[in-house]
Design a protein around this motif. Sequence first.
Motif, PDB file in Angstrom:
ATOM      1  N   ILE A  68      48.561  35.543  45.853  1.00 59.03           N
ATOM      2  CA  ILE A  68      47.140  35.569  45.544  1.00 59.03           C
ATOM      3  C   ILE A  68      47.011  35.737  44.040  1.00 59.03           C
ATOM      4  O   ILE A  68      47.563  36.668  43.459  1.00 59.03           O
ATOM      5  N   VAL A  69      46.285  34.820  43.416  1.00 56.28           N
ATOM      6  CA  VAL A  69      46.026  34.863  41.981  1.00 56.28           C
ATOM      7  C   VAL A  69      44.521  34.991  41.810  1.00 56.28           C
ATOM      8  O   VAL A  69      43.764  34.159  42.316  1.00 56.28           O
ATOM      9  N   ALA A  70      44.098  36.041  41.117  1.00 51.81           N
ATOM     10  CA  ALA A  70      42.668  36.262  40.898  1.00 51.81           C
ATOM     11  C   ALA A  70      42.420  36.416  39.408  1.00 51.81           C
ATOM     12  O   ALA A  70      43.207  37.039  38.695  1.00 51.81           O
ATOM     13  N   VAL A  71      41.312  35.842  38.948  1.00 44.03           N
ATOM     14  CA  VAL A  71      40.867  36.005  37.567  1.00 44.03           C
ATOM     15  C   VAL A  71      39.497  36.661  37.635  1.00 44.03           C
ATOM     16  O   VAL A  71      38.570  36.103  38.233  1.00 44.03           O
ATOM     17  N   ILE A  72      39.387  37.871  37.050  1.00 42.24           N
ATOM     18  CA  ILE A  72      38.167  38.665  37.188  1.00 42.24           C
ATOM     19  C   ILE A  72      37.740  39.235  35.832  1.00 42.24           C
ATOM     20  O   ILE A  72      38.487  39.165  34.854  1.00 42.24           O
ATOM     21  N   LYS A  73      36.561  39.830  35.814  1.00 37.85           N
ATOM     22  CA  LYS A  73      36.080  40.525  34.618  1.00 37.85           C
ATOM     23  C   LYS A  73      36.880  41.811  34.416  1.00 37.85           C
ATOM     24  O   LYS A  73      37.147  42.538  35.384  1.00 37.85           O
ATOM     25  N   PRO A  74      37.242  42.120  33.171  1.00 40.66           N
ATOM     26  CA  PRO A  74      38.004  43.353  32.911  1.00 40.66           C
ATOM     27  C   PRO A  74      37.288  44.618  33.376  1.00 40.66           C
ATOM     28  O   PRO A  74      37.929  45.572  33.820  1.00 40.66           O
ATOM     29  N   SER A  75      35.977  44.630  33.339  1.00 36.71           N
ATOM     30  CA  SER A  75      35.211  45.820  33.729  1.00 36.71           C
ATOM     31  C   SER A  75      35.329  46.125  35.224  1.00 36.71           C
ATOM     32  O   SER A  75      35.057  47.247  35.650  1.00 36.71           O
ATOM     33  N   ARG A  76      35.752  45.166  36.027  1.00 28.81           N
ATOM     34  CA  ARG A  76      35.856  45.348  37.475  1.00 28.81           C
ATOM     35  C   ARG A  76      37.284  45.659  37.933  1.00 28.81           C
ATOM     36  O   ARG A  76      37.541  45.788  39.124  1.00 28.81           O
ATOM     37  N   LEU A  77      38.210  45.793  36.993  1.00 29.82           N
ATOM     38  CA  LEU A  77      39.622  45.968  37.347  1.00 29.82           C
ATOM     39  C   LEU A  77      39.867  47.205  38.201  1.00 29.82           C
ATOM     40  O   LEU A  77      40.544  47.130  39.229  1.00 29.82           O
ATOM     41  N   ASP A  78      39.342  48.364  37.814  1.00 26.63           N
ATOM     42  CA  ASP A  78      39.608  49.590  38.576  1.00 26.63           C
ATOM     43  C   ASP A  78      39.104  49.489  40.014  1.00 26.63           C
ATOM     44  O   ASP A  78      39.797  49.899  40.950  1.00 26.63           O
ATOM     45  N   ALA A  79      37.918  48.936  40.195  1.00 27.32           N
ATOM     46  CA  ALA A  79      37.365  48.781  41.545  1.00 27.32           C
ATOM     47  C   ALA A  79      38.239  47.851  42.384  1.00 27.32           C
ATOM     48  O   ALA A  79      38.492  48.111  43.563  1.00 27.32           O
ATOM     49  N   VAL A  80      38.710  46.776  41.777  1.00 24.86           N
ATOM     50  CA  VAL A  80      39.546  45.819  42.502  1.00 24.86           C
ATOM     51  C   VAL A  80      40.902  46.432  42.836  1.00 24.86           C
ATOM     52  O   VAL A  80      41.415  46.259  43.946  1.00 24.86           O
ATOM     53  N   VAL A  98      42.151  39.206  49.856  1.00 30.76           N
ATOM     54  CA  VAL A  98      41.175  38.300  49.232  1.00 30.76           C
ATOM     55  C   VAL A  98      39.765  38.863  49.379  1.00 30.76           C
ATOM     56  O   VAL A  98      38.974  38.861  48.430  1.00 30.76           O
ATOM     57  N   GLU A  99      39.438  39.365  50.551  1.00 30.67           N
ATOM     58  CA  GLU A  99      38.116  39.961  50.785  1.00 30.67           C
ATOM     59  C   GLU A  99      37.918  41.195  49.903  1.00 30.67           C
ATOM     60  O   GLU A  99      36.835  41.403  49.350  1.00 30.67           O
ATOM     61  N   ALA A 100      38.960  41.996  49.749  1.00 29.14           N
ATOM     62  CA  ALA A 100      38.875  43.191  48.905  1.00 29.14           C
ATOM     63  C   ALA A 100      38.633  42.818  47.440  1.00 29.14           C
ATOM     64  O   ALA A 100      37.828  43.453  46.748  1.00 29.14           O
ATOM     65  N   GLY A 152      34.493  35.457  38.456  1.00 31.67           N
ATOM     66  CA  GLY A 152      35.886  35.059  38.573  1.00 31.67           C
ATOM     67  C   GLY A 152      36.183  34.153  39.746  1.00 31.67           C
ATOM     68  O   GLY A 152      35.288  33.652  40.420  1.00 31.67           O
ATOM     69  N   LYS A 153      37.482  33.987  39.992  1.00 31.82           N
ATOM     70  CA  LYS A 153      37.974  33.118  41.057  1.00 31.82           C
ATOM     71  C   LYS A 153      39.182  33.779  41.722  1.00 31.82           C
ATOM     72  O   LYS A 153      39.888  34.570  41.118  1.00 31.82           O
ATOM     73  N   VAL A 154      39.433  33.382  42.968  1.00 29.53           N
ATOM     74  CA  VAL A 154      40.621  33.813  43.704  1.00 29.53           C
ATOM     75  C   VAL A 154      41.298  32.566  44.249  1.00 29.53           C
ATOM     76  O   VAL A 154      40.657  31.715  44.860  1.00 29.53           O
ATOM     77  N   PHE A 155      42.613  32.465  44.029  1.00 27.08           N
ATOM     78  CA  PHE A 155      43.411  31.344  44.520  1.00 27.08           C
ATOM     79  C   PHE A 155      44.485  31.899  45.446  1.00 27.08           C
ATOM     80  O   PHE A 155      45.111  32.907  45.142  1.00 27.08           O
ATOM     81  N   VAL A 156      44.709  31.227  46.576  1.00 30.26           N
ATOM     82  CA  VAL A 156      45.747  31.648  47.527  1.00 30.26           C
ATOM     83  C   VAL A 156      46.752  30.509  47.634  1.00 30.26           C
ATOM     84  O   VAL A 156      46.396  29.387  48.001  1.00 30.26           O
ATOM     85  N   LEU A 157      48.008  30.814  47.321  1.00 29.77           N
ATOM     86  CA  LEU A 157      49.078  29.817  47.331  1.00 29.77           C
ATOM     87  C   LEU A 157      50.153  30.220  48.332  1.00 29.77           C
ATOM     88  O   LEU A 157      50.395  31.410  48.551  1.00 29.77           O
ATOM     89  N   ASP A 158      50.829  29.244  48.907  1.00 30.64           N
ATOM     90  CA  ASP A 158      51.988  29.545  49.739  1.00 30.64           C
ATOM     91  C   ASP A 158      53.126  30.012  48.844  1.00 30.64           C
ATOM     92  O   ASP A 158      53.388  29.415  47.800  1.00 30.64           O
ATOM     93  N   LEU A 159      53.797  31.068  49.260  1.00 30.51           N
ATOM     94  CA  LEU A 159      54.919  31.626  48.514  1.00 30.51           C
ATOM     95  C   LEU A 159      56.197  31.305  49.286  1.00 30.51           C
ATOM     96  O   LEU A 159      56.394  31.781  50.396  1.00 30.51           O
TER      97      LEU A 159
END
Length: 114
Positions: free
Chosen positions: A4-16, A74-76, A89-96
């Motif tokens: 799972i690759v997510a790109v988010i705002k820095p201000s939301r990091l702790d919550a995530v 992903v939901e979290a 931001g965005k969330v990407f889910v890739l097969d590993l």
Amino acid sequence: MKMIVAVIKPSRLDAVLDAVTQAGASGLTVTEVRGYGRQKGKTEVYRGAEYEVKLLPKVRLEIAVMDDVATRVVEAISNGANTGKIGDGKVFVLDLESALRIRTGERDIAAISE
């Protein structure tokens, strides 16, 4: 397994971080990055001069999880990062395909679990 690759705002990091830990992620990687999407940057004023910031600061999360945990993680991320404003931001889910824990030589699911 999923990456799972997510790109988010820095201000939301702790919550995530709190949300993905509760969702079952046992580890993750955080990288400070810069980029843009639909927002295409923003205009700011510094000492009376207006200038354009094209690449905005973001945080990239990379999380390797088992298939059964991926949907919860992903939901979290989505719930923790959502402010309702542009640039959330965005969330990407890739097969590993494979994973290796270097210290022990464990592979795949054993390598990404606690």
